[in-house]
Motif scaffolding. Structure first.
Motif, mmCIF file in Angstrom:
data_model
loop_
_atom_site.group_PDB
_atom_site.id
_atom_site.type_symbol
_atom_site.label_atom_id
_atom_site.label_comp_id
_atom_site.label_asym_id
_atom_site.label_seq_id
_atom_site.Cartn_x
_atom_site.Cartn_y
_atom_site.Cartn_z
ATOM 1 N N VAL A 28 -2.957 -9.516 -2.619
ATOM 2 C CA VAL A 28 -2.146 -8.303 -2.636
ATOM 3 C C VAL A 28 -2.601 -7.376 -1.515
ATOM 4 O O VAL A 28 -3.786 -7.181 -1.309
ATOM 5 C CB VAL A 28 -2.297 -7.581 -3.996
ATOM 6 C CG1 VAL A 28 -1.543 -6.272 -4.000
ATOM 7 C CG2 VAL A 28 -1.831 -8.455 -5.132
ATOM 8 N N ASN A 29 -1.651 -6.839 -0.774
ATOM 9 C CA ASN A 29 -1.908 -5.736 0.150
ATOM 10 C C ASN A 29 -1.249 -4.511 -0.444
ATOM 11 O O ASN A 29 -0.030 -4.340 -0.347
ATOM 12 C CB ASN A 29 -1.321 -6.009 1.535
ATOM 13 C CG ASN A 29 -2.179 -6.896 2.369
ATOM 14 O OD1 ASN A 29 -3.388 -6.909 2.209
ATOM 15 N ND2 ASN A 29 -1.554 -7.640 3.256
ATOM 16 N N ILE A 30 -2.044 -3.644 -1.074
ATOM 17 C CA ILE A 30 -1.428 -2.496 -1.735
ATOM 18 C C ILE A 30 -0.904 -1.474 -0.738
ATOM 19 O O ILE A 30 -0.134 -0.598 -1.096
ATOM 20 C CB ILE A 30 -2.390 -1.824 -2.731
ATOM 21 C CG1 ILE A 30 -3.578 -1.195 -2.027
ATOM 22 C CG2 ILE A 30 -2.835 -2.782 -3.782
ATOM 23 C CD1 ILE A 30 -4.378 -0.304 -2.919
ATOM 24 N N GLU A 31 -1.315 -1.609 0.522
ATOM 25 C CA GLU A 31 -0.843 -0.662 1.532
ATOM 26 C C GLU A 31 0.600 -0.918 1.951
ATOM 27 O O GLU A 31 1.257 -0.021 2.459
ATOM 28 C CB GLU A 31 -1.735 -0.730 2.779
ATOM 29 C CG GLU A 31 -3.103 -0.136 2.585
ATOM 30 C CD GLU A 31 -4.071 -1.084 1.911
ATOM 31 O OE1 GLU A 31 -5.130 -0.619 1.499
ATOM 32 O OE2 GLU A 31 -3.769 -2.278 1.780
ATOM 33 N N ILE A 32 1.095 -2.110 1.764
ATOM 34 C CA ILE A 32 2.450 -2.437 2.199
ATOM 35 C C ILE A 32 3.425 -2.185 1.044
ATOM 36 O O ILE A 32 3.293 -2.752 -0.021
ATOM 37 C CB ILE A 32 2.530 -3.886 2.673
ATOM 38 C CG1 ILE A 32 1.553 -4.071 3.800
ATOM 39 C CG2 ILE A 32 3.958 -4.270 2.998
ATOM 40 C CD1 ILE A 32 1.962 -4.864 4.954
ATOM 41 N N PHE A 33 4.374 -1.315 1.287
ATOM 42 C CA PHE A 33 5.365 -0.947 0.277
ATOM 43 C C PHE A 33 6.653 -1.691 0.562
ATOM 44 O O PHE A 33 7.238 -1.566 1.632
ATOM 45 C CB PHE A 33 5.602 0.569 0.318
ATOM 46 C CG PHE A 33 6.579 1.040 -0.701
ATOM 47 C CD1 PHE A 33 6.246 1.049 -2.043
ATOM 48 C CD2 PHE A 33 7.829 1.479 -0.328
ATOM 49 C CE1 PHE A 33 7.143 1.495 -2.988
ATOM 50 C CE2 PHE A 33 8.729 1.929 -1.262
ATOM 51 C CZ PHE A 33 8.384 1.939 -2.598
ATOM 52 N N THR A 34 7.108 -2.483 -0.428
ATOM 53 C CA THR A 34 8.345 -3.254 -0.258
ATOM 54 C C THR A 34 9.390 -2.879 -1.303
ATOM 55 O O THR A 34 10.253 -3.676 -1.626
ATOM 56 C CB THR A 34 8.053 -4.759 -0.358
ATOM 57 O OG1 THR A 34 7.437 -5.023 -1.627
ATOM 58 C CG2 THR A 34 7.148 -5.219 0.756
ATOM 59 N N ASP A 89 -2.498 -6.213 12.442
ATOM 60 C CA ASP A 89 -1.680 -7.167 11.700
ATOM 61 C C ASP A 89 -0.218 -6.729 11.645
ATOM 62 O O ASP A 89 0.489 -7.008 10.696
ATOM 63 C CB ASP A 89 -2.238 -7.332 10.281
ATOM 64 C CG ASP A 89 -1.734 -8.588 9.607
ATOM 65 O OD1 ASP A 89 -1.475 -9.574 10.311
ATOM 66 O OD2 ASP A 89 -1.598 -8.573 8.369
ATOM 67 N N ASN A 90 0.225 -6.041 12.660
ATOM 68 C CA ASN A 90 1.602 -5.568 12.721
ATOM 69 C C ASN A 90 2.477 -6.719 13.194
ATOM 70 O O ASN A 90 2.425 -7.121 14.348
ATOM 71 C CB ASN A 90 1.700 -4.372 13.670
ATOM 72 C CG ASN A 90 3.024 -3.666 13.558
ATOM 73 O OD1 ASN A 90 3.916 -4.113 12.852
ATOM 74 N ND2 ASN A 90 3.148 -2.567 14.266
ATOM 75 N N SER A 91 3.288 -7.253 12.284
ATOM 76 C CA SER A 91 4.094 -8.426 12.621
ATOM 77 C C SER A 91 5.239 -8.096 13.574
ATOM 78 O O SER A 91 5.629 -8.914 14.387
ATOM 79 C CB SER A 91 4.643 -9.057 11.340
ATOM 80 O OG SER A 91 5.434 -8.115 10.654
ATOM 81 N N SER A 92 5.776 -6.908 13.466
ATOM 82 C CA SER A 92 6.869 -6.527 14.367
ATOM 83 C C SER A 92 6.311 -5.593 15.434
ATOM 84 O O SER A 92 5.844 -4.503 15.139
ATOM 85 C CB SER A 92 7.988 -5.845 13.586
ATOM 86 O OG SER A 92 7.510 -4.701 12.936
#
Length: 151
Positions: A28-34, A89-92
């Motif tokens: 889990v990456n809690i920093e990423i909000f989806t 880790d910025n994919s875009s």
């Protein structure tokens, strides 16, 4: 060097390791909000149980005052994770990750993990027995209150 500083440093490192390994084990990456799909059972365990266990371990290693030191590992791990996700880790590459990791979401998550770790630190201090009454028969003194030592 003071052994209390060494115990504190080791306790914080152990807490950070528990927190980081808990994040990786849960995936889990809690920093990423989806959106609403962010809030899963694994996310809840990562927010509440993993920092609680880390705070418990920190307080168990450090002893008296561990409840305050228990706040540091999740704070450090969450900040390091936020910086890592933002810069490495910025994919875009054409959009800023700030829009994927909003501070208005990350801030309350940070508060929740620090409070869970603090609660674990309090339980760890109680479990270790730093608040127990001293045993007068064995000559123990209570380290939480100042006492006058007479010879």
């Amino acid at each position: 060097m003071n052994s209390r500083y060494i115990k504190g440093f080791i306790a914080v490192l152990v807490g950070m390791a528990i927190n980081y390994l808990g994040d990786k084990a849960l995936g889990v990456n809690i920093e990423i909000f989806t959106g609403i799909s962010t809030f899963t059972f694994a996310w809840m365990i990562d927010i509440f149980l993993v920092p609680f266990i880390a705070g418990l371990a920190v307080s168990w290693i450090f002893g008296l005052g561990g409840k305050w030191l228990a706040c540091l590992p999740p704070l450090f791990v969450r900040c390091i994770s936020f910086v890592y996700l933002t810069y490495f880790d910025n994919s875009s590459t054409d959009t800023d990750l700030f829009f994927q990791v909003p501070l208005a979401y990350w801030g309350p998550c940070l508060i929740l993990v620090v409070e869970a770790a603090n609660f674990g630190g309090i339980i760890g201090e109680v479990w270790k027995g730093v608040y127990r009454r001293p045993n007068k028969e064995n000559g123990e003194i209570n380290m939480t209150t100042p006492t006058k030592i007479t010879t």
